[in-house]
Design a protein around this motif. Structure first.
Motif, PDB file in Angstrom:
ATOM      1  N   ILE A 236       0.849  -1.189   0.000  1.00  0.00           N
ATOM      2  CA  ILE A 236       0.000   0.000   0.000  1.00  0.00           C
ATOM      3  C   ILE A 236       0.888   1.244   0.000  1.00  0.00           C
ATOM      4  N   SER A 237       0.436   2.306  -0.636  1.00  0.00           N
ATOM      5  CA  SER A 237       1.264   3.514  -0.693  1.00  0.00           C
ATOM      6  C   SER A 237       0.419   4.758  -0.468  1.00  0.00           C
ATOM      7  N   VAL A 238       1.047   5.819   0.041  1.00  0.00           N
ATOM      8  CA  VAL A 238       0.385   7.115   0.213  1.00  0.00           C
ATOM      9  C   VAL A 238       1.351   8.216  -0.223  1.00  0.00           C
ATOM     10  N   SER A 239       0.788   9.316  -0.672  1.00  0.00           N
ATOM     11  CA  SER A 239       1.625  10.487  -0.932  1.00  0.00           C
ATOM     12  C   SER A 239       1.834  11.217   0.389  1.00  0.00           C
ATOM     13  N   VAL A 240       3.002  11.823   0.566  1.00  0.00           N
ATOM     14  CA  VAL A 240       3.320  12.534   1.810  1.00  0.00           C
ATOM     15  C   VAL A 240       3.800  13.943   1.456  1.00  0.00           C
ATOM     16  N   GLU A 241       3.226  14.926   2.130  1.00  0.00           N
ATOM     17  CA  GLU A 241       3.612  16.317   1.897  1.00  0.00           C
ATOM     18  C   GLU A 241       3.893  16.998   3.228  1.00  0.00           C
ATOM     19  N   PRO A 242       4.830  17.945   3.255  1.00  0.00           N
ATOM     20  CA  PRO A 242       5.092  18.668   4.511  1.00  0.00           C
ATOM     21  C   PRO A 242       3.926  19.589   4.848  1.00  0.00           C
ATOM     22  N   LYS A 243       3.733  19.829   6.158  1.00  0.00           N
ATOM     23  CA  LYS A 243       2.625  20.688   6.567  1.00  0.00           C
ATOM     24  C   LYS A 243       2.863  22.126   6.122  1.00  0.00           C
ATOM     25  N   SER A 244       4.117  22.540   6.108  1.00  0.00           N
ATOM     26  CA  SER A 244       4.420  23.871   5.570  1.00  0.00           C
ATOM     27  C   SER A 244       5.541  23.740   4.539  1.00  0.00           C
TER      28      SER A 244
ATOM     29  N   GLY B 265       0.368  -1.483   5.494  1.00  0.00           N
ATOM     30  CA  GLY B 265      -1.056  -1.280   5.771  1.00  0.00           C
ATOM     31  C   GLY B 265      -1.322   0.157   6.173  1.00  0.00           C
ATOM     32  N   GLU B 266      -2.614   0.503   6.273  1.00  0.00           N
ATOM     33  CA  GLU B 266      -2.985   1.870   6.615  1.00  0.00           C
ATOM     34  C   GLU B 266      -2.422   2.279   7.976  1.00  0.00           C
ATOM     35  N   LEU B 267      -2.551   1.380   8.972  1.00  0.00           N
ATOM     36  CA  LEU B 267      -2.069   1.704  10.320  1.00  0.00           C
ATOM     37  C   LEU B 267      -0.554   1.890  10.316  1.00  0.00           C
ATOM     38  N   HIS B 268       0.150   1.054   9.592  1.00  0.00           N
ATOM     39  CA  HIS B 268       1.605   1.139   9.496  1.00  0.00           C
ATOM     40  C   HIS B 268       2.039   2.531   9.014  1.00  0.00           C
ATOM     41  N   LEU B 269       1.415   3.015   7.930  1.00  0.00           N
ATOM     42  CA  LEU B 269       1.775   4.314   7.367  1.00  0.00           C
ATOM     43  C   LEU B 269       1.345   5.452   8.293  1.00  0.00           C
ATOM     44  N   GLU B 270       0.173   5.319   8.875  1.00  0.00           N
ATOM     45  CA  GLU B 270      -0.341   6.354   9.785  1.00  0.00           C
ATOM     46  C   GLU B 270       0.584   6.520  10.991  1.00  0.00           C
ATOM     47  N   VAL B 271       1.014   5.381  11.557  1.00  0.00           N
ATOM     48  CA  VAL B 271       1.903   5.422  12.718  1.00  0.00           C
ATOM     49  C   VAL B 271       3.269   5.995  12.337  1.00  0.00           C
ATOM     50  N   THR B 272       3.764   5.664  11.151  1.00  0.00           N
ATOM     51  CA  THR B 272       5.059   6.197  10.695  1.00  0.00           C
ATOM     52  C   THR B 272       5.030   7.722  10.638  1.00  0.00           C
ATOM     53  N   ILE B 273       3.966   8.288  10.054  1.00  0.00           N
ATOM     54  CA  ILE B 273       3.835   9.751   9.955  1.00  0.00           C
ATOM     55  C   ILE B 273       3.721  10.371  11.350  1.00  0.00           C
ATOM     56  N   ASP B 274       2.988   9.696  12.237  1.00  0.00           N
ATOM     57  CA  ASP B 274       2.821  10.219  13.601  1.00  0.00           C
ATOM     58  C   ASP B 274       4.141  10.166  14.373  1.00  0.00           C
ATOM     59  N   ARG B 275       4.932   9.112  14.158  1.00  0.00           N
ATOM     60  CA  ARG B 275       6.217   9.000  14.851  1.00  0.00           C
ATOM     61  C   ARG B 275       7.215  10.047  14.351  1.00  0.00           C
ATOM     62  N   MET B 276       7.108  10.443  13.094  1.00  0.00           N
ATOM     63  CA  MET B 276       7.954  11.539  12.601  1.00  0.00           C
ATOM     64  C   MET B 276       7.703  12.801  13.418  1.00  0.00           C
TER      65      MET B 276
ATOM     66  N   LYS C 243      -4.419  10.050   0.398  1.00  0.00           N
ATOM     67  CA  LYS C 243      -5.234   8.841   0.459  1.00  0.00           C
ATOM     68  C   LYS C 243      -4.395   7.634   0.034  1.00  0.00           C
ATOM     69  N   PRO C 244      -4.643   6.471   0.687  1.00  0.00           N
ATOM     70  CA  PRO C 244      -3.839   5.291   0.364  1.00  0.00           C
ATOM     71  C   PRO C 244      -4.112   4.762  -1.039  1.00  0.00           C
ATOM     72  N   LYS C 245      -3.058   4.206  -1.663  1.00  0.00           N
ATOM     73  CA  LYS C 245      -3.187   3.581  -2.976  1.00  0.00           C
ATOM     74  C   LYS C 245      -2.596   2.177  -2.920  1.00  0.00           C
ATOM     75  N   VAL C 246      -3.146   1.322  -3.741  1.00  0.00           N
ATOM     76  CA  VAL C 246      -2.726  -0.075  -3.753  1.00  0.00           C
ATOM     77  C   VAL C 246      -1.534  -0.269  -4.686  1.00  0.00           C
ATOM     78  N   SER C 247      -0.612  -1.161  -4.299  1.00  0.00           N
ATOM     79  CA  SER C 247       0.515  -1.504  -5.169  1.00  0.00           C
ATOM     80  C   SER C 247       0.101  -2.659  -6.086  1.00  0.00           C
ATOM     81  N   PHE C 248      -0.372  -2.320  -7.286  1.00  0.00           N
ATOM     82  CA  PHE C 248      -0.735  -3.348  -8.261  1.00  0.00           C
ATOM     83  C   PHE C 248       0.531  -3.899  -8.916  1.00  0.00           C
TER      84      PHE C 248
END
Length: 711
Positions: free
Chosen positions: A425-433, A471-482, A494-499
């Motif tokens: 699973i993949s998500v795009s990540v952008e800085p808050k500022s 998974g969604e939780l894995h990525l969510e926790v990674t961003i929160d730990r940053m 939004k999450p995207k699937v690795s086809f």
């Protein structure tokens, strides 16, 4: 400085299980009873953020009440040094279990006495099989309504394929759970209360029937069967020693030390899996479990050393666990925070001292050992040296990553690496500022370096930073730990699937590359056959050129071209997997042919052949298990069918019911919201990657359009 404790007095163990089976609660009790800490913190008391258990110290762990990051602690029990790693039970963090099992000598597998064998337990069990790690089973939560020891043991034998040896039998269940019968020692333990300092009474097995009477028939049946069960234990264990077994058959007598030695032999070799029981939350059975760890799990090196491999991963020898050998260690975990880098390592041989220089054999770089620390969860204690069998952390190593081999520069050796799963699973990540772009990139790099199940990429078309995970939780926790560990805030898309893509049919294709623009030109012709391979077979390139139709020096360029071009398929630009590429024939020109010309021809041949083969789009299928009350099962199954799922199994699970199904990952986003609504908050589910499967042809365009729109 000489070794302070003999190697045989060490136990390096992991505590592994499905989520909510009670790993962290068990670890807390172990630390209390071994004197490492003087109070107990329960997991459900940490969600207000004011307290934390020893091993669940991250803010994300306290808020969610789950283990996210494996944590190491050391303690002592009856003169033995016990190094414990408490691992996560959630499927998104299987990588933590993977790398912990790789370096541990034994494991305690914790089971929920009500649920029995659960999906993540099966995954962890397979990992332990893969790394040849001996195990003990601990059936926890015998105090819960619906606890069923027989159901759990049946699952261990049938679903895990283990030769379970019942060393303990529960005395009662639910609110009548009072202790356990020890079939090895031939006694029963009865606790006076649930207090953490409560004493227990020890009675011979034949006195338990007169003392105990339970409401549930099956609890009384266990006591009635104790003589038979003990005889089965004796015969199963002593069968590992011919003399002891013969003595048992002829006289009915046995030696207790010999019995324990046989169980230990069976456990270390994997022939037997001892089973214990208790209730960690009610403070019953943890001390006996610790005795089992000492009696039946191996010391470092007892179950063999670690394989040494060549650069291709082929085994070329074994490194025994001993001090009088060149220093060799495996880095199995890296943690980054504001204060620097901690590299966790298992020392397999030799002695490493503060100030030594080690060679990172994997990367060909030298690392100086500045500080060595013993880790107690989130606390550290400086030590001067470590020896074979130890688990420690090195501070501020610059180039070492998870899975790297460290060794004495004069005697380099590559140790067998770990195997990591591919992200789904993949998500795009952008800085808050906008000012935080560089800080975010650095933080993401550190997180990906610490966690091999994360991948960091830049989308060439959009320029977006893409983070891929389990998974969604894995990525969510990674961003929160940053945010909490590195002080960098980021926004997750939004999450995207690795086809994936695959060849549909066998294709034979000839491609000629010809370019003339004055002076020397470019010429290369390749005749190739592409055919679909078995799932998981990877890319197989076959050179079948005869008679020098293509010079030898150009063939590697064709192979390189195929493997490079396969990263982008013709359906939607996803990686093409599992195919065989055969180079049958070709032509070249004495002047105009070059490695570059054959590389261009190879890439073009692949593109055209893939398009001609009626390619398939593959999607990740997830093994989903839902557990809820029986009244809601019909709605759950109906919804699974709407999500293109296929139900594989269903039935009762304790007092509840379960459904197992294979469901496309793309259909599972936001599933928790449906489940909460449909079951009035009483259902829960687990999900793990199963395989890649073909997307029905009629749905390809629809799914690709939805992916493109980010819906």
């Amino acid at each position: 400085m000489a070794r302070q404790k003999e190697l045989k007095l060490y136990r390096n163990i992991g505590i592994i299980a499905h989520i909510d089976a009670g790993k962290t609660t068990t670890t807390e009790r172990v630390l209390y009873y071994t004197g490492r800490k003087h109070q107990i913190v329960d997991v459900h008391d940490t969600k207000d953020g004011k307290g934390s258990t020893t091993t669940d110290y991250l803010e994300q762990e306290r808020k969610r009440g789950i283990t996210i990051q494996s944590a190491a602690v050391s303690t002592e029990w009856k003169g033995y040094q016990v190094n414990i790693i408490d691992t996560p039970g959630h499927v998104d963090f299987t990588i933590e279990v993977n790398r912990s099992l790789r370096v541990l000598d034994g494991a305690v597998v914790v089971f929920d006495g009500v649920a029995g064998v659960e999906p993540q337990t099966e995954t962890n069990w397979r990992l332990a099989d893969q790394y040849n790690v001996p195990r003990l089973c601990y059936v926890n939560k015998m105090d819960r309504i619906g606890a069923n020891f027989a159901h759990c043991v049946k699952g261990i034998r049938e679903r895990l394929g283990a030769n379970a040896l019942l060393c303990q039998i529960p005395l009662g269940s639910h609110d009548e759970f009072t202790g356990m019968a020890d079939l090895v020692a031939g006694v029963g333990y009865i606790w006076a209360s649930d207090d953490k300092d409560s004493e227990w009474e020890t009675l011979p097995l034949d006195q338990l029937r007169a003392r105990l009477k339970f409401t549930a028939t099956h609890d009384n049946d266990w006591i009635d069967r104790l003589p038979q069960l003990r005889q089965e234990l004796l015969e199963s264990a002593l069968a590992l020693d011919d003399d002891a077994f013969e003595k048992l058959l002829n006289t009915g007598e046995f030696d207790l030390d010999m019995l324990k030695a046989c169980i230990r032999k069976g456990s270390v070799t994997g022939a037997l899996v001892p089973v214990f029981c208790g209730s960690s939350y009610r403070n019953k059975g943890v001390q006996q479990l610790l005795d089992g760890v000492i009696d039946y799990l191996p010391y470092p090196g007892e179950n063999g050393g670690i394989s040494m491999v060549d650069e291709d991963g082929k085994i070329i020898g074994e490194q025994e666990v001993r001090d009088d050998a060149p220093a060799r260690a495996l880095a199995f975990k890296v943690i980054n925070d504001q204060f620097g880098t901690l590299t966790f390592a298992r020392i397999y041989s030799g002695v490493i001292k503060k100030g030594d220089t080690l060679l990172n054999v994997t990367r060909g770089k030298k690392e100086r050992v500045g500080r060595i620390v013993e880790v107690q969860a989130n606390a550290t204690k400086d030590i001067d040296e470590v020896r074979a069998g130890d688990i420690c952390a090195f501070v501020s190593m610059k180039d070492t990553e998870t899975g790297d081999s460290l060794s004495d520069p004069a005697h380099p050796a590559l140790l067998e690496r770990m195997r990591f799963p591919d992200p789904v699973i993949s998500v795009s990540v952008e800085p808050k500022s906008r000012n935080d772009v560089d800080k975010m990139s650095t933080a993401l790099y550190k997180m990906a370096k610490a966690d091999p199940s994360l991948r960091l990429e830049v989308d060439k078309e959009t320029g977006q930073t893409v983070l891929r995970g389990m998974g969604e939780l894995h990525l969510e926790v990674t961003i929160d730990r940053m945010r909490t560990e590195l002080g960098v805030e980021a926004v997750m898309g939004k999450p995207k699937v690795s086809f994936r893509e695959a060849f549909g049919n066998r294709v034979e294709h000839i491609y000629t590359h010809k370019k003339q623009s004055g002076g020397s030109g470019q010429f290369a012709e390749v005749k190739m056959v592409f055919e679909p391979g078995e799932p998981g077979s990877g890319i197989v390139f076959s050179d079948e050129i005869v008679g020098g139709r293509i010079p030898r020096e150009f063939i590697p360029s064709v192979e390189f071209a195929i493997k490079t071009q396969s990263r982008k398929g013709e359906i939607a630009g996803y990686e093409v997997v599992d195919f065989k590429a055969r180079l049958l024939d070709g032509k070249y020109h004495d002047v105009d042919s070059s490695a570059l010309a054959f590389e261009i021809a190879g890439k073009a041949a692949f593109r055209e052949a893939h398009k001609m083969s009626r390619p398939k789009l593959l999607e990740p299928m997830m093994k989903v298990e839902v557990v809820t009350e029986a009244d809601f099962i019909g709605d759950v199954i109906g919804d699974m069918n709407r999500r293109r799922g296929q139900v594989n199994d269903q039935g009762p699970k304790g007092l509840q019911a379960f459904v197992q199904a294979s469901v496309p990952l793309v259909e599972m986003f936001g599933y928790i919201n449906f489940l909460r609504s449909a079951t009035r908050g009483r259902g829960n589910f687990t999900m793990e990657f199963e395989n890649y499967s073909e997307v029905p042809a009629g749905l390809v365009d629809k799914i690709m359009a939805a992916e493109k729109d980010g819906k």
